[in-house]
Design a protein around this motif. Structure first.
Motif, PDB file in Angstrom:
ATOM      1  N   PRO A  67      -2.911   0.992   3.982  1.00 57.01           N
ATOM      2  CA  PRO A  67      -2.927   0.300   4.868  1.00 57.01           C
ATOM      3  C   PRO A  67      -2.526   1.204   6.014  1.00 57.01           C
ATOM      4  O   PRO A  67      -2.366   2.304   5.279  1.00 57.01           O
ATOM      5  CB  PRO A  67      -2.414  -0.578   4.397  1.00 57.01           C
ATOM      6  CG  PRO A  67      -2.145  -1.043   2.436  1.00 57.01           C
ATOM      7  CD  PRO A  67      -2.676   0.364   2.535  1.00 57.01           C
ATOM      8  N   ASP A  68      -3.139   1.558   7.026  1.00 52.94           N
ATOM      9  CA  ASP A  68      -2.630   1.794   7.884  1.00 52.94           C
ATOM     10  C   ASP A  68      -2.247   1.026   9.479  1.00 52.94           C
ATOM     11  O   ASP A  68      -2.888   0.717  10.561  1.00 52.94           O
ATOM     12  CB  ASP A  68      -3.742   2.667   8.589  1.00 52.94           C
ATOM     13  CG  ASP A  68      -3.550   3.542   9.671  1.00 52.94           C
ATOM     14  OD1 ASP A  68      -2.064   3.763  10.030  1.00 52.94           O
ATOM     15  OD2 ASP A  68      -4.373   4.146  10.426  1.00 52.94           O
ATOM     16  N   PRO A  69      -0.898   0.510   9.123  1.00 44.24           N
ATOM     17  CA  PRO A  69      -0.675  -0.813  10.886  1.00 44.24           C
ATOM     18  C   PRO A  69      -0.275  -0.154  11.794  1.00 44.24           C
ATOM     19  O   PRO A  69      -0.449   1.430  12.419  1.00 44.24           O
ATOM     20  CB  PRO A  69       0.768  -0.345  10.280  1.00 44.24           C
ATOM     21  CG  PRO A  69       0.912  -0.236   7.923  1.00 44.24           C
ATOM     22  CD  PRO A  69       0.960   0.753   8.555  1.00 44.24           C
ATOM     23  N   GLY A  70      -0.900  -0.376  13.189  1.00 43.76           N
ATOM     24  CA  GLY A  70      -1.463  -0.186  14.079  1.00 43.76           C
ATOM     25  C   GLY A  70      -1.843   0.650  13.857  1.00 43.76           C
ATOM     26  O   GLY A  70      -1.778   1.378  15.682  1.00 43.76           O
ATOM     27  N   ARG A  71      -2.586   1.341  12.917  1.00 42.78           N
ATOM     28  CA  ARG A  71      -3.734   2.682  13.475  1.00 42.78           C
ATOM     29  C   ARG A  71      -3.021   4.070  13.844  1.00 42.78           C
ATOM     30  O   ARG A  71      -3.714   4.588  14.296  1.00 42.78           O
ATOM     31  CB  ARG A  71      -4.836   2.027  14.384  1.00 42.78           C
ATOM     32  CG  ARG A  71      -5.996   1.345  13.584  1.00 42.78           C
ATOM     33  CD  ARG A  71      -6.926   0.782  14.430  1.00 42.78           C
ATOM     34  NE  ARG A  71      -7.666  -0.302  14.310  1.00 42.78           N
ATOM     35  CZ  ARG A  71      -8.666  -0.293  14.980  1.00 42.78           C
ATOM     36  NH1 ARG A  71      -8.964   0.214  16.262  1.00 42.78           N
ATOM     37  NH2 ARG A  71      -9.390  -1.229  14.604  1.00 42.78           N
ATOM     38  N   ALA A  72      -2.099   4.107  12.880  1.00 43.50           N
ATOM     39  CA  ALA A  72      -0.720   5.153  13.012  1.00 43.50           C
ATOM     40  C   ALA A  72      -1.466   6.772  12.641  1.00 43.50           C
ATOM     41  O   ALA A  72      -1.403   7.325  13.186  1.00 43.50           O
ATOM     42  CB  ALA A  72       0.381   5.215  12.423  1.00 43.50           C
ATOM     43  N   ARG A  73      -1.833   6.304  11.484  1.00 45.32           N
ATOM     44  CA  ARG A  73      -2.555   7.113  10.898  1.00 45.32           C
ATOM     45  C   ARG A  73      -3.531   7.859  11.931  1.00 45.32           C
ATOM     46  O   ARG A  73      -3.872   9.286  11.204  1.00 45.32           O
ATOM     47  CB  ARG A  73      -2.925   7.265   8.896  1.00 45.32           C
ATOM     48  CG  ARG A  73      -1.541   7.197   8.318  1.00 45.32           C
ATOM     49  CD  ARG A  73      -2.087   7.125   7.068  1.00 45.32           C
ATOM     50  NE  ARG A  73      -2.391   6.263   6.538  1.00 45.32           N
ATOM     51  CZ  ARG A  73      -3.719   6.346   6.184  1.00 45.32           C
ATOM     52  NH1 ARG A  73      -4.130   7.363   5.808  1.00 45.32           N
ATOM     53  NH2 ARG A  73      -4.073   4.559   5.972  1.00 45.32           N
ATOM     54  N   LEU A  74      -4.336   6.877  12.049  1.00 40.64           N
ATOM     55  CA  LEU A  74      -6.048   7.578  12.928  1.00 40.64           C
ATOM     56  C   LEU A  74      -5.209   8.127  13.861  1.00 40.64           C
ATOM     57  O   LEU A  74      -6.050   8.842  14.491  1.00 40.64           O
ATOM     58  CB  LEU A  74      -6.609   6.603  12.370  1.00 40.64           C
ATOM     59  CG  LEU A  74      -7.799   6.061  13.705  1.00 40.64           C
ATOM     60  CD1 LEU A  74      -9.077   6.835  12.774  1.00 40.64           C
ATOM     61  CD2 LEU A  74      -8.380   4.472  13.681  1.00 40.64           C
TER      62      LEU A  74
END
Length: 501
Positions: A9-16
């Protein structure tokens, strides 16, 4: 493992966003160094400096991040000068490297800024060994570091500062203490001893690439707090290195430094390092290993024998870290896990109180900020408990209980998030029963973190409630009540609870 790294999971696409911005910042830094007329060594130095500036600075506010980033050259340039000037004086160089290692770990006691500056200082010395920097190259390397940090800062705080739109991310401070009771002090001693072992044995393995062993020891210690965490991290580092070397034989060696495909793959490695760092240390190390191999290809020294040497030096570094945490001032997994779980449980109570105050109409209550802190603390709990749930852990009873604790803490976090979402609704009304439920949560947390075990309980069964806030509070009560058994009950003869009674 692949699913965990790239489908997590990447909430808010923070890691991306974190990874994409890193590729942009590092790429622009290398281009700026090229436009400034720097050599390949200067461009590599600049790219690594930019990557560190984007990766290691983790202060809670943008303003603090700017200050820490500005301080990076002030710490890195003197270390770079020392490494270059001592290049032909092995004994003085080695002692200085060990001093930088110990100071870098000890600096973690001052929180995110100390951690960032310590990492940058160590890596500056490491990069000087990686590139065999000499005093004659210092002017160019100075300029490369300064230009690259400025470029990275321009990207992070100007071109793409997505943090300005987010609430400050809470960063839990290391466990408190004084003297040798302080975890950071113990780890500074351990890291220095482990690095000393790695340095000596690493030089016996290779007089040219010995610094790989010291680097392996250093990075195994980063972001760990206990013996178990360090041992698990060492295992994952070796695993990531082995996979990365295999990939390097298939990709980096055949490329032989070809500029365009190497540049594309380097960008992919930078993305992978930043994207996987938060979810898989093994995959991050795979990307780091491949990045190093591609850089050696650009420098014209890559061959299979070099990759075998890197694996050997990594093993030496991991062994040095393992011996240090086992034999020197050990910090047990139980002690560290106990501290982080207690802090997480207390944060659960604070979140509940803040949400209840918000529902009661208190304008100053900010439960959202507390939820962010809880998420950070739960991340530390997962890291601390990782040795207990590792597939190679033979203590099956503790493994089952540790997994149960993690699941119930996740339940607590889910109920807290739901409660805070309800509290954020301006139409939500305060129910008189909230105060009683919050008091029961407080009592349950107090019992779990210091009170007698028999006081841990849940309010007698009540009929289902329509009020969302009460429903979340009742769910939270149930999770806290169920936590009593795995946290406080020893698993079999000679067993010990996960948290101190």
């Amino acid at each position: 493992m692949l699913k965990r790294a790239f489908v997590a999971p990447d909430p808010g696409r923070a890691r991306l966003r974190f990874a994409a911005r890193a590729v942009l910042g590092v790429g622009l830094a290398v281009i700026v160094c090229g436009l400034a007329g720097h050599s390949l060594v200067g461009a590599v130095t600049g790219g690594l400096a930019a990557m560190l500036a984007l990766f290691t600075v983790t202060d809670t506010t943008v303003r603090d991040q700017i200050v820490t980033t500005a301080l990076l050259p002030a710490v890195g340039l003197p270390v770079l000068a020392a490494a270059a000037e001592l290049h032909d004086h092995p004994v003085a160089r080695d002692l200085t490297f060990l001093a930088v290692t110990g100071a870098g770990v000890y600096a973690r006691r001052w929180g995110p800024r100390g951690h960032s500056l310590g990492v940058f200082a160590f890596m500056t010395f490491f990069v000087a060994q990686f590139l065999h920097a000499t005093s004659g190259q210092l002017p160019e390397l100075y300029a490369a570091v300064v230009l690259s940090v400025l470029t990275a800062a321009a990207v992070r705080f100007g071109l793409w500062c997505y943090e300005r739109r987010l609430p400050p991310a809470a960063v839990p401070a290391p466990p408190a203490g004084t003297g040798l009771a302080r975890v950071t002090t113990r780890q500074a001693v351990q890291a220095t001893a482990g690095a000393g072992f790695a340095l000596v044995v690493g030089q016996l393995v290779s007089g040219q690439r010995w610094y790989w062993a010291v680097g392996a020891t250093w990075w195994i210690f980063v972001n760990t707090s206990s013996r178990g965490e360090t041992l698990v991290r060492g295992f994952r580092r070796i695993l990531g290195t082995v996979i990365g070397i295999g990939l390097g034989l298939l990709v980096a060696v055949p490329l032989d430094g070809a500029a365009l495909p190497t540049a594309v793959l380097l960008a992919g490695c930078v993305f992978g390092i930043f994207y996987t760092a938060a979810v898989s240390y093994t995959w991050m190390m795979l990307c780091v290993t491949l990045l190093a191999e591609l850089l050696y290809g650009l420098l014209g020294v890559l061959n299979p024998a070099l990759l075998a040497l890197r694996l050997a030096e990594t093993g030496v570094g991991a062994l040095g870290a393992a011996l240090a945490v086992i034999l020197i001032l050990p910090v047990t997994t139980h002690t560290t896990t106990d501290a982080w779980i207690q802090r997480a449980l207390r944060c659960v109570h604070v979140c509940t109180a803040e949400a209840a105050a918000r529902l009661a109409g208190a304008d100053g209550a900010d439960p959202a900020r507390r939820v962010a802190e809880l998420e950070q603390l739960l991340g530390r709990v997962r890291l601390s408990v990782a040795p207990l749930v590792h597939p190679l852990n033979p203590m099956l009873g503790r493994k089952r209980r540790a997994r149960r604790v993690l699941a119930l803490l996740d339940d607590c976090a889910r109920e807290i998030r739901g409660l805070v979402a309800v509290a954020a609704d301006p139409e939500a009304s305060h129910d008189a029963r909230l105060a009683a439920a919050c008091w029961r949560v407080e009592a349950a947390v107090e019992a779990l973190t210091g009170g007698p075990a028999e006081h841990v309980g849940v309010h007698p069964a009540e009929p289902p409630v329509a009020e969302p806030a009460l429903a979340h509070l009742h769910g939270l009560e149930r999770a806290l009540a169920e936590l009593a058994a795995p946290l406080r009950t020893p698993s079999g003869p000679g067993g010990s609870p996960l948290i101190g009674a």
